[in-house]
Design a protein around this motif. Structure first.
Motif, short mmCIF file in Angstrom:
data_model
loop_
_atom_site.label_atom_id
_atom_site.label_comp_id
_atom_site.label_asym_id
_atom_site.label_seq_id
_atom_site.Cartn_x
_atom_site.Cartn_y
_atom_site.Cartn_z
N TYR A 1 0.86 -1.19 0.00
CA TYR A 1 0.00 0.00 0.00
C TYR A 1 0.88 1.23 0.00
CZ TYR A 1 -4.38 -2.43 1.05
OH TYR A 1 -5.51 -3.21 0.96
N PHE A 2 0.33 2.34 -0.48
CA PHE A 2 1.00 3.63 -0.32
C PHE A 2 0.20 4.44 0.68
CE2 PHE A 2 -2.02 4.59 -3.76
CZ PHE A 2 -2.61 5.75 -3.30
N PHE A 3 0.88 5.36 1.35
CA PHE A 3 0.24 6.36 2.20
C PHE A 3 0.35 7.69 1.46
CE2 PHE A 3 0.35 9.85 5.19
CZ PHE A 3 -0.73 9.60 6.00
N LEU B 1 9.68 5.84 0.38
CA LEU B 1 10.25 5.39 1.65
C LEU B 1 9.35 4.37 2.33
CD1 LEU B 1 11.20 8.93 3.00
CD2 LEU B 1 12.69 7.33 1.77
N PRO B 2 9.92 3.41 3.04
CA PRO B 2 9.09 2.46 3.79
C PRO B 2 8.47 3.14 5.00
CG PRO B 2 11.41 2.06 4.24
CD PRO B 2 11.35 3.14 3.18
N ALA B 3 7.23 2.77 5.31
CA ALA B 3 6.53 3.39 6.44
C ALA B 3 5.76 2.37 7.26
CB ALA B 3 5.57 4.45 5.93
N ASP B 4 6.14 1.12 7.17
CA ASP B 4 5.35 0.04 7.77
C ASP B 4 4.97 0.29 9.23
OD1 ASP B 4 5.99 -1.00 5.34
OD2 ASP B 4 7.29 -2.57 6.10
N HIS B 5 5.88 0.79 10.03
CA HIS B 5 5.61 0.95 11.46
C HIS B 5 5.27 2.38 11.84
CE1 HIS B 5 6.86 -3.14 11.91
NE2 HIS B 5 7.99 -2.87 11.30
N TYR C 1 5.86 8.85 0.01
CA TYR C 1 6.79 9.62 -0.81
C TYR C 1 7.19 10.90 -0.09
CZ TYR C 1 5.59 6.57 -4.71
OH TYR C 1 5.41 5.48 -5.53
N ALA C 2 8.48 11.24 -0.18
CA ALA C 2 9.00 12.48 0.42
C ALA C 2 10.13 13.01 -0.46
CB ALA C 2 9.51 12.23 1.83
N VAL C 3 10.19 14.31 -0.58
CA VAL C 3 11.29 14.96 -1.30
C VAL C 3 12.51 14.93 -0.38
CG1 VAL C 3 12.11 17.13 -2.29
CG2 VAL C 3 9.72 16.44 -2.60
N PRO C 4 13.66 14.50 -0.87
CA PRO C 4 14.86 14.51 -0.02
C PRO C 4 15.12 15.92 0.52
CG PRO C 4 15.29 13.37 -2.10
CD PRO C 4 13.93 14.01 -2.22
#
Length: 189
Positions: free
Chosen positions: A7-9, A83-87, A102-105
């Motif tokens: 899934y994506f957030f 980026l992973p966001a599982d937790h 997703y995030a801009v560096p």
């Protein structure tokens, strides 16, 4: 082996399901990040990203990425890193579900400016999505939990530049405009 698709957030335009056709959309919360407006050399305008904020949680939407086929979503979000966001995401799915966002560096983020404004047509889409999923309290929370409102906002409602723009009702437009007035936002014609 995962039984569920990843899934994506989404925390911006992806909250508005009229902008995509990903399956099983449902509300969720991301811990440790806050929304912020930024500009990168990869895009002409300012847009939303997230930045680390340990004590903050933001509302958003998760949705399935069938067959783990990230190609189309990665292309849509081309200025971001996935980026992973599982937790970091609170959701109603089984615990072993893979979730990314997703995030801009940080090193690529710049402040929005007159040359790189926030598009009102983009903001309208984001607010419409938050209103549909979280109600007016969710819209209030969106504006309160987002940084970077000192970037100018280009009023492009008559000729939307945002490719996934949506038609807003008069009430939805008034809600956006009311919040921008409360923020003393600079809206450019």
């Amino acid at each position: 082996m995962t039984l569920h698709p990843p899934y994506f957030f989404g925390y911006g335009s992806l909250v508005n399901t009229a902008t995509h056709d990903y399956l099983d959309p449902q509300p969720a919360r991301l811990r440790g990040w806050r929304r912020s407006w930024c500009h990168t050399p990869l895009r002409d305008v300012a847009f939303l990203t997230v930045e680390p904020a340990p004590q903050v949680e933001i509302d958003g939407l998760i949705a399935a990425v069938p067959n783990a086929d990230w190609q189309a979503l990665d292309a849509r979000e081309f200025a971001y890193d996935r980026l992973p966001a599982d937790h970091q995401v609170r959701h109603a799915l089984p615990d072993h579900t893979e979730i990314s966002f997703y995030a801009v560096p940080a090193e690529a983020q710049n402040q929005g400016s007159h040359r790189h404004p926030i598009l009102l047509s983009y903001l309208d889409v984001v607010v419409q999505g938050h209103l549909q999923v979280f109600g007016t309290a969710g819209v209030d929370a969106f504006f309160a939990s987002t940084a970077g409102w000192d970037a100018p906002i280009l009023n492009d409602r008559q000729q939307p530049r945002y490719p996934r723009h949506q038609v807003l009702s008069a009430t939805e437009q008034q809600l956006v405009d009311q919040h921008l007035t409360q923020l003393n936002a600079q809206v450019l014609s």
